[in-house]
Motif scaffolding. Sequence first.
Motif, short mmCIF file in Angstrom:
data_model
loop_
_atom_site.label_atom_id
_atom_site.label_comp_id
_atom_site.label_asym_id
_atom_site.label_seq_id
_atom_site.Cartn_x
_atom_site.Cartn_y
_atom_site.Cartn_z
N THR A 17 -40.49 45.94 -18.24
CA THR A 17 -40.51 46.23 -16.76
C THR A 17 -40.57 47.75 -16.30
OG1 THR A 17 -38.87 44.43 -16.71
CG2 THR A 17 -38.71 45.76 -14.89
N GLU A 18 -39.78 48.44 -17.22
CA GLU A 18 -39.79 49.98 -17.16
C GLU A 18 -41.15 50.42 -17.13
OE1 GLU A 18 -35.60 50.74 -19.67
OE2 GLU A 18 -37.53 51.77 -20.20
N HIS A 20 -44.05 48.91 -16.76
CA HIS A 20 -44.45 48.46 -15.45
C HIS A 20 -44.58 49.28 -14.22
CE1 HIS A 20 -46.46 45.68 -12.74
NE2 HIS A 20 -45.46 45.71 -11.94
N ASN A 21 -42.87 49.55 -14.10
CA ASN A 21 -42.33 50.62 -13.03
C ASN A 21 -43.09 52.02 -12.89
OD1 ASN A 21 -41.05 48.45 -11.95
ND2 ASN A 21 -39.06 49.25 -12.76
N ASP A 24 -46.68 51.86 -12.03
CA ASP A 24 -46.70 52.03 -10.56
C ASP A 24 -46.47 53.12 -9.91
OD1 ASP A 24 -47.39 49.22 -10.76
OD2 ASP A 24 -45.39 48.50 -9.79
N GLN A 25 -45.31 53.86 -10.49
CA GLN A 25 -45.28 55.23 -9.95
C GLN A 25 -46.27 56.40 -10.11
OE1 GLN A 25 -41.58 55.94 -12.01
NE2 GLN A 25 -40.27 54.77 -10.96
#
Length: 331
Positions: A17-18, A20-21, A24-25
């Motif tokens: 998840t990290e 992926h985030n 995205d950032q």
Amino acid sequence: MDQSTADTESKISKKETEIHNTKDQVEQLKKEIEVVQKRIDKRDKLLKDRINSMYQSGGAVQYLEVVLGSKNFGDFLDRVVALNLIADQDRQLLEEQKKDKELLEDKKKTVEDKLAALEDKMKELKDLKKQLDAQKKEKTRLMASLKKKHSKIEDDVEKYENAAELLNSQEQAIKEEKARAKQASEQQSTSGSAGKNASNTGSGMIMKPAAGVFTSGIGSRWNKFHAGVDIAQAGKVPIYAAADGTVIRSDYSSSYGNVIFVTHNINGQTWTTVYAHMRERVVQGGSVKRGQLIGYMGNTGHSFGQHLHFELHKGPWNASKSNAVDPRPYM
Ligand SMILES: [Zn+2]
């Protein structure tokens, strides 16, 4: 073992998840950079046009000095400002341009940091996956060795770890049970009804505590003494007290799993029943009635497949289980 695998799996999913985030950032920042860059390019063009027209309108000498002394266009603009060659309107344009260039640098730096962090996270993820792999292999190895050991049997309840505590509470429970049985028999004689436990040797003294088939009997198994019988059935299977009695102990043990020990006084004789591997215990202590729900069949402790391990002891329970008898003739 199950716990550590689950921990690692949850760490992996958190890490994914990290990552992926962060990705995205980075994508978001790249879009923002593009917008700022376009703004800068547009303003550059505008500024060049302004300077050009300034040159044509007569500021030639200063302009030449400025151009020759400049290292780059940014420096050139600074000099233009310093020399007061431009109007306030243009000055503001230049300020905005400067701010945007700083913003651009900031964002580029942030992207670099994020990409570096991303690389770290990817490495951590790789390590975690390696760890999970090792844990799974170890579990498979353990399960294989357990399966080999238990290929024919469904539980291993040789030792009850909390025997000392059980023996401690047993004495008191037997006293309470005697008092309860005495009171119950007095009530029965005054009401004139026949005792439902008329015989302590014939069948029907106890009831079968759960539905299901007997998958294992009492006796020696793999050089160990199996002190009870196993009754197996799928689904949510209720377990009932085999006779009126008093709970000695309701406990979780690593071998017996969820287990309840009950003492019974039947026509003056002390008996003990044990119900092991339960999914859930619904009775914690006190007296129980024959047929009262005490828990549900399960697969806890040293158990391989859902079943009830049921013991009947003629007399009190002891750690060597020397009082264990085959319960089936008493049912
Ligand atoms: Zn068993």
